[in-house]
Design a protein around this motif. Sequence first.
Motif, mmCIF file in Angstrom:
data_model
loop_
_atom_site.group_PDB
_atom_site.id
_atom_site.type_symbol
_atom_site.label_atom_id
_atom_site.label_comp_id
_atom_site.label_asym_id
_atom_site.label_seq_id
_atom_site.Cartn_x
_atom_site.Cartn_y
_atom_site.Cartn_z
ATOM 1 N N HIS A 112 46.146 104.614 75.252
ATOM 2 C CA HIS A 112 46.675 103.547 76.102
ATOM 3 C C HIS A 112 45.720 102.367 76.213
ATOM 4 O O HIS A 112 46.105 101.300 76.678
ATOM 5 C CB HIS A 112 46.972 104.089 77.504
ATOM 6 C CG HIS A 112 48.115 105.039 77.525
ATOM 7 N ND1 HIS A 112 49.429 104.623 77.534
ATOM 8 C CD2 HIS A 112 48.152 106.393 77.522
ATOM 9 C CE1 HIS A 112 50.226 105.674 77.547
ATOM 10 N NE2 HIS A 112 49.472 106.768 77.539
ATOM 11 N N ARG A 156 54.608 102.848 71.051
ATOM 12 C CA ARG A 156 55.204 101.529 70.903
ATOM 13 C C ARG A 156 54.470 100.795 69.791
ATOM 14 O O ARG A 156 53.328 101.104 69.486
ATOM 15 C CB ARG A 156 55.093 100.737 72.196
ATOM 16 C CG ARG A 156 55.933 101.338 73.292
ATOM 17 C CD ARG A 156 55.740 100.554 74.575
ATOM 18 N NE ARG A 156 56.473 101.218 75.625
ATOM 19 C CZ ARG A 156 57.375 100.618 76.382
ATOM 20 N NH1 ARG A 156 57.611 99.340 76.224
ATOM 21 N NH2 ARG A 156 58.014 101.287 77.297
ATOM 22 N N ASN A 160 49.417 96.832 74.321
ATOM 23 C CA ASN A 160 49.532 96.456 75.728
ATOM 24 C C ASN A 160 48.335 95.589 76.136
ATOM 25 O O ASN A 160 47.498 95.238 75.293
ATOM 26 C CB ASN A 160 49.669 97.711 76.609
ATOM 27 C CG ASN A 160 48.468 98.638 76.488
ATOM 28 O OD1 ASN A 160 47.354 98.215 76.192
ATOM 29 N ND2 ASN A 160 48.706 99.918 76.718
ATOM 30 N N THR A 165 48.365 101.250 72.994
ATOM 31 C CA THR A 165 49.822 101.306 72.906
ATOM 32 C C THR A 165 50.326 102.374 73.862
ATOM 33 O O THR A 165 49.660 103.369 74.125
ATOM 34 C CB THR A 165 50.311 101.632 71.478
ATOM 35 O OG1 THR A 165 49.672 102.822 71.019
ATOM 36 C CG2 THR A 165 50.032 100.486 70.530
ATOM 37 N N ASP A 166 51.507 102.156 74.369
ATOM 38 C CA ASP A 166 52.117 103.095 75.303
ATOM 39 C C ASP A 166 53.124 103.967 74.570
ATOM 40 O O ASP A 166 53.444 103.737 73.412
ATOM 41 C CB ASP A 166 52.778 102.311 76.441
ATOM 42 C CG ASP A 166 51.751 101.498 77.224
ATOM 43 O OD1 ASP A 166 50.686 102.058 77.536
ATOM 44 O OD2 ASP A 166 52.009 100.313 77.486
#
Length: 191
Positions: A112, A156, A160, A165-166
């Motif tokens: 994340h 994703r 972010n 990335t989430d």
Amino acid sequence: KRPYHHTTGWLARALGRDHPTFASTVAVPLPLQGGTRVLTANRHRIGRVPDELFDPLRSLYKDSWLSDELSGALRQHARQPRDESPFAATGLAIAMGDANIACVELGGFDTHQNQIPTLARRLMALNEGLVDLYRAMGRQRWEKTVVLVYSEFGRRVTMNATSGTDHGTAGVLFALGGAVKSGVIGTWPGL
């Protein structure tokens, strides 16, 4: 069908119950749940256990079917050096005929934040692990092997605000080993 309705893992359902199976984990991984009996081992957690510590179990199980199970687990335990990687332990289990189906879990990919350096380290660990697997199995066994490298959840595509990335739906699966025809399968849809 509704989500999460299965009580067994996809690999266990696909292969049935007649395969000796190994997992380099503490618990049976989800893909193998509900199938055949799975020998699990996690060298990094338990280290090498002195053989005499198993004497009470030998005595307890001596007149039951668990005696054979314990003997098999102890043989596997005795063959593994203290500093062996989970990938090498898995390759050895396959090479010695203790398993023809196996799972290794490698965490740390839930990126994340700071994804680029984190992913570089995790992919290097994966690379080193696959080399360990190959070396422990040997070339002859590798030539008859299919290895799947995949993630249990997608990401994703766009980063972010914390350079990570989430969770999302994008994903990748690598199929490798001597029994795999090389190339890309499918058509890249683009972004």
